[in-house]
Write a protein that holds these residues in place. Sequence first.
Motif, PDB file in Angstrom:
ATOM      1  N   HIS A  99       0.829  -1.209   0.000  1.00  0.00           N
ATOM      2  CA  HIS A  99       0.000   0.000   0.000  1.00  0.00           C
ATOM      3  C   HIS A  99       0.859   1.252   0.000  1.00  0.00           C
ATOM      4  O   HIS A  99       1.876   1.315   0.685  1.00  0.00           O
ATOM      5  N   ASP A 100       0.435   2.253  -0.759  1.00  0.00           N
ATOM      6  CA  ASP A 100       0.947   3.598  -0.553  1.00  0.00           C
ATOM      7  C   ASP A 100       0.322   4.053   0.765  1.00  0.00           C
ATOM      8  O   ASP A 100      -0.801   3.653   1.093  1.00  0.00           O
ATOM      9  N   LEU A 101       1.040   4.876   1.527  1.00  0.00           N
ATOM     10  CA  LEU A 101       0.560   5.231   2.859  1.00  0.00           C
ATOM     11  C   LEU A 101       0.521   6.741   3.082  1.00  0.00           C
ATOM     12  O   LEU A 101       1.362   7.478   2.566  1.00  0.00           O
ATOM     13  N   ALA A 112      -4.358   5.338  -6.025  1.00  0.00           N
ATOM     14  CA  ALA A 112      -4.458   6.344  -7.086  1.00  0.00           C
ATOM     15  C   ALA A 112      -4.402   7.762  -6.504  1.00  0.00           C
ATOM     16  O   ALA A 112      -5.194   8.629  -6.872  1.00  0.00           O
ATOM     17  N   LYS A 113      -3.504   7.981  -5.539  1.00  0.00           N
ATOM     18  CA  LYS A 113      -3.281   9.280  -4.898  1.00  0.00           C
ATOM     19  C   LYS A 113      -4.476   9.795  -4.102  1.00  0.00           C
ATOM     20  O   LYS A 113      -4.588  10.983  -3.821  1.00  0.00           O
ATOM     21  N   MET A 114      -5.382   8.896  -3.729  1.00  0.00           N
ATOM     22  CA  MET A 114      -6.556   9.255  -2.928  1.00  0.00           C
ATOM     23  C   MET A 114      -6.557   8.413  -1.653  1.00  0.00           C
ATOM     24  O   MET A 114      -6.161   7.247  -1.678  1.00  0.00           O
ATOM     25  N   ASP A 115      -7.030   9.015  -0.535  1.00  0.00           N
ATOM     26  CA  ASP A 115      -7.144   8.265   0.711  1.00  0.00           C
ATOM     27  C   ASP A 115      -8.088   7.086   0.518  1.00  0.00           C
ATOM     28  O   ASP A 115      -9.132   7.221  -0.137  1.00  0.00           O
ATOM     29  N   ALA A 116      -7.707   5.946   1.099  1.00  0.00           N
ATOM     30  CA  ALA A 116      -8.529   4.734   1.038  1.00  0.00           C
ATOM     31  C   ALA A 116      -8.742   4.216   2.461  1.00  0.00           C
ATOM     32  O   ALA A 116      -8.176   3.191   2.863  1.00  0.00           O
ATOM     33  N   PRO A 117      -9.546   4.955   3.257  1.00  0.00           N
ATOM     34  CA  PRO A 117      -9.774   4.533   4.642  1.00  0.00           C
ATOM     35  C   PRO A 117     -10.420   3.147   4.687  1.00  0.00           C
ATOM     36  O   PRO A 117     -11.156   2.768   3.790  1.00  0.00           O
ATOM     37  N   GLY A 118     -10.100   2.412   5.740  1.00  0.00           N
ATOM     38  CA  GLY A 118     -10.679   1.086   5.907  1.00  0.00           C
ATOM     39  C   GLY A 118      -9.902  -0.013   5.207  1.00  0.00           C
ATOM     40  O   GLY A 118     -10.195  -1.193   5.391  1.00  0.00           O
ATOM     41  N   THR A 119      -8.911   0.344   4.411  1.00  0.00           N
ATOM     42  CA  THR A 119      -8.109  -0.660   3.705  1.00  0.00           C
ATOM     43  C   THR A 119      -7.210  -1.414   4.669  1.00  0.00           C
ATOM     44  O   THR A 119      -6.988  -2.603   4.509  1.00  0.00           O
ATOM     45  N   LEU A 120      -6.687  -0.723   5.664  1.00  0.00           N
ATOM     46  CA  LEU A 120      -5.790  -1.322   6.652  1.00  0.00           C
ATOM     47  C   LEU A 120      -6.505  -1.480   7.990  1.00  0.00           C
ATOM     48  O   LEU A 120      -7.189  -0.560   8.434  1.00  0.00           O
ATOM     49  N   GLY A 121      -6.305  -2.621   8.621  1.00  0.00           N
ATOM     50  CA  GLY A 121      -6.848  -2.833   9.954  1.00  0.00           C
ATOM     51  C   GLY A 121      -5.930  -2.239  11.006  1.00  0.00           C
ATOM     52  O   GLY A 121      -4.788  -1.863  10.726  1.00  0.00           O
ATOM     53  N   ALA A 122      -6.408  -2.168  12.233  1.00  0.00           N
ATOM     54  CA  ALA A 122      -5.635  -1.584  13.332  1.00  0.00           C
ATOM     55  C   ALA A 122      -4.325  -2.329  13.550  1.00  0.00           C
ATOM     56  O   ALA A 122      -3.286  -1.705  13.790  1.00  0.00           O
ATOM     57  N   LEU A 137       5.011   9.077  14.504  1.00  0.00           N
ATOM     58  CA  LEU A 137       4.363   8.887  13.200  1.00  0.00           C
ATOM     59  C   LEU A 137       3.297   7.808  13.296  1.00  0.00           C
ATOM     60  O   LEU A 137       3.567   6.711  13.803  1.00  0.00           O
ATOM     61  N   ARG A 138       2.095   8.136  12.828  1.00  0.00           N
ATOM     62  CA  ARG A 138       0.960   7.207  12.885  1.00  0.00           C
ATOM     63  C   ARG A 138       0.346   7.082  11.501  1.00  0.00           C
ATOM     64  O   ARG A 138       0.138   8.085  10.806  1.00  0.00           O
ATOM     65  N   VAL A 139       0.029   5.857  11.122  1.00  0.00           N
ATOM     66  CA  VAL A 139      -0.587   5.606   9.826  1.00  0.00           C
ATOM     67  C   VAL A 139      -2.024   6.110   9.856  1.00  0.00           C
ATOM     68  O   VAL A 139      -2.815   5.706  10.707  1.00  0.00           O
ATOM     69  N   VAL A 140      -2.351   7.005   8.933  1.00  0.00           N
ATOM     70  CA  VAL A 140      -3.720   7.506   8.807  1.00  0.00           C
ATOM     71  C   VAL A 140      -4.524   6.514   7.982  1.00  0.00           C
ATOM     72  O   VAL A 140      -5.592   6.070   8.391  1.00  0.00           O
ATOM     73  N   CYS A 141      -3.990   6.179   6.803  1.00  0.00           N
ATOM     74  CA  CYS A 141      -4.697   5.251   5.916  1.00  0.00           C
ATOM     75  C   CYS A 141      -3.797   4.847   4.759  1.00  0.00           C
ATOM     76  O   CYS A 141      -2.746   5.443   4.523  1.00  0.00           O
ATOM     77  N   ALA A 142      -4.250   3.836   4.047  1.00  0.00           N
ATOM     78  CA  ALA A 142      -3.626   3.485   2.773  1.00  0.00           C
ATOM     79  C   ALA A 142      -4.151   4.462   1.731  1.00  0.00           C
ATOM     80  O   ALA A 142      -5.155   5.150   1.956  1.00  0.00           O
ATOM     81  N   ARG A 143      -3.446   4.533   0.609  1.00  0.00           N
ATOM     82  CA  ARG A 143      -3.884   5.402  -0.495  1.00  0.00           C
ATOM     83  C   ARG A 143      -3.882   4.586  -1.782  1.00  0.00           C
ATOM     84  O   ARG A 143      -3.023   3.748  -1.991  1.00  0.00           O
TER      85      ARG A 143
END
Length: 172
Positions: free
Chosen positions: A26-28, A61-71, A53-59
């Motif tokens: 994943h892009d992050l 196509a240069k867009m945020d993809a929330p929910g892609t990564l679990g805790a 540093l904390r991971v917000v989300c995966a990305r």
Amino acid sequence: MPTYDAAQAECFVFSFKDGLLSKIAHDLKIRVETLELTVDGDSVSARFDAGSLRVVCARKAKMDAPGTLGASDKKKIEKNIREDVLAAKKHRDITFVSTKVVRDDDGALVSGDLTLHGRTRAIETRVTRRGDRWFAALELDQRDFGITPFKAMLGTLKIQPIVGVELSIPAS
């Protein structure tokens, strides 16, 4: 002398996947949770906590993809960043001190020294106003600071050496 912390300022780091197995990576988008930035006339200084540093989300196509990564995935990535990439116990502080600020009608060109992972390098970024915030973006090559970009699975899964950094503060 305005000073901003993570309640007012935002700093994001963007990493990009690479390698033969990049399709499963994943892009992050990563947020720096602890920082302090001071603007004093034509001087800018900042301190960022490498351990925050904390991971917000995966990305995608240069867009945020929330929910892609679990805790648990986020925690594992954050541990790798702290321990394997940034060596945050040894190099806790990331600092920036401006050496020159040139203002113009559109914003400013800020030059200065960035210390990361125990190495100092000169950097330069353009600061522009976007709505009610001042915004700066730049790319950093991790290798310039003695950082080996993360890799796993014998190097078939890795992170590109260039990362993006975006910083914004309120425009006052």
